[in-house]
Write a protein that holds these residues in place. Structure first.
Motif, short mmCIF file in Angstrom:
data_model
loop_
_atom_site.label_atom_id
_atom_site.label_comp_id
_atom_site.label_asym_id
_atom_site.label_seq_id
_atom_site.Cartn_x
_atom_site.Cartn_y
_atom_site.Cartn_z
N THR A 5 0.81 -1.22 0.00
CA THR A 5 0.00 0.00 0.00
C THR A 5 0.84 1.26 0.00
O THR A 5 0.30 2.36 0.09
N HIS A 6 2.16 1.12 -0.08
CA HIS A 6 3.02 2.31 -0.11
C HIS A 6 4.25 2.05 -0.98
O HIS A 6 4.65 0.91 -1.18
N LEU A 7 4.81 3.11 -1.52
CA LEU A 7 6.04 3.06 -2.31
C LEU A 7 6.89 4.27 -1.95
O LEU A 7 6.35 5.32 -1.61
N PHE A 8 8.19 4.12 -2.03
CA PHE A 8 9.07 5.27 -1.96
C PHE A 8 9.48 5.59 -3.39
O PHE A 8 10.10 4.78 -4.05
N HIS A 9 9.09 6.76 -3.87
CA HIS A 9 9.38 7.16 -5.25
C HIS A 9 9.96 8.57 -5.19
O HIS A 9 9.34 9.48 -4.64
N ASP A 10 11.16 8.76 -5.73
CA ASP A 10 11.84 10.05 -5.67
C ASP A 10 11.96 10.55 -4.23
O ASP A 10 11.70 11.72 -3.94
N ARG A 14 4.69 7.43 -0.90
CA ARG A 14 3.37 7.58 -1.50
C ARG A 14 2.50 6.42 -1.04
O ARG A 14 2.93 5.28 -1.11
N MET A 15 1.30 6.76 -0.59
CA MET A 15 0.38 5.74 -0.09
C MET A 15 -0.93 5.84 -0.84
O MET A 15 -1.37 6.92 -1.21
N ASP A 16 -1.55 4.68 -1.05
CA ASP A 16 -2.83 4.63 -1.73
C ASP A 16 -3.46 3.28 -1.39
O ASP A 16 -2.74 2.28 -1.26
N PRO A 17 -4.77 3.21 -1.29
CA PRO A 17 -5.40 1.92 -0.98
C PRO A 17 -5.36 0.98 -2.19
O PRO A 17 -5.16 1.40 -3.32
N PRO A 34 0.17 0.05 -4.95
CA PRO A 34 -0.85 1.00 -4.48
C PRO A 34 -1.73 1.57 -5.60
O PRO A 34 -1.28 1.76 -6.73
N GLY A 35 -2.98 1.83 -5.23
CA GLY A 35 -3.92 2.45 -6.15
C GLY A 35 -4.56 1.49 -7.13
O GLY A 35 -5.35 1.90 -7.97
N ARG A 52 1.06 0.17 -10.25
CA ARG A 52 0.40 1.22 -9.48
C ARG A 52 -0.74 1.84 -10.29
O ARG A 52 -0.57 2.21 -11.45
N GLY A 53 -1.93 1.91 -9.67
CA GLY A 53 -3.08 2.56 -10.29
C GLY A 53 -3.78 1.74 -11.36
O GLY A 53 -4.71 2.23 -11.98
N GLU A 54 -3.35 0.52 -11.57
CA GLU A 54 -3.94 -0.30 -12.63
C GLU A 54 -5.28 -0.89 -12.18
O GLU A 54 -5.45 -1.24 -11.02
N GLY A 55 -6.21 -1.02 -13.12
CA GLY A 55 -7.51 -1.63 -12.84
C GLY A 55 -7.64 -2.92 -13.61
O GLY A 55 -7.41 -2.96 -14.82
#
Length: 81
Positions: A5-10, A14-17, A34-35, A52-55
């Motif tokens: 549910t989290h990533l370290f990017h740059d 970043r967190m997202d459900p 995440p996402g 990330r963010g894929e449906g």
């Protein structure tokens, strides 16, 4: 399986459900970032990556890194010569 549910990017966290709808299945050694959303009855095969963010649409099967539609059509045996 890893549901992350989290990533370290740059250097930013970043967190997202992650949304897993009823009957969604995640295969062994797979990672869902995440996402992402897995639709109702969706299947993620083994050792796969949902980005990330894929449906992932409901009632479908996905496999690979990154995931792509999983063709479950049987392959006919090779012709005898």
């Amino acid at each position: 399986m890893v549901v992350q549910t989290h990533l370290f990017h740059d250097r930013l966290m970043r967190m997202d459900p992650i949304r897993l709808r009823r009957g969604a299945t995640i295969g062994p050694h797979s990672i869902v970032l995440p996402g992402s959303t897995l639709g109702e009855g969706a299947v993620i095969g083994p050792s796969s990556l949902v980005r990330r963010g894929e449906g992932v649409p409901q009632g479908t099967r996905w496999l690979g890194n990154p995931v792509a539609a999983w063709d479950v059509t049987p392959t006919p045996p090779p012709a005898r010569v």
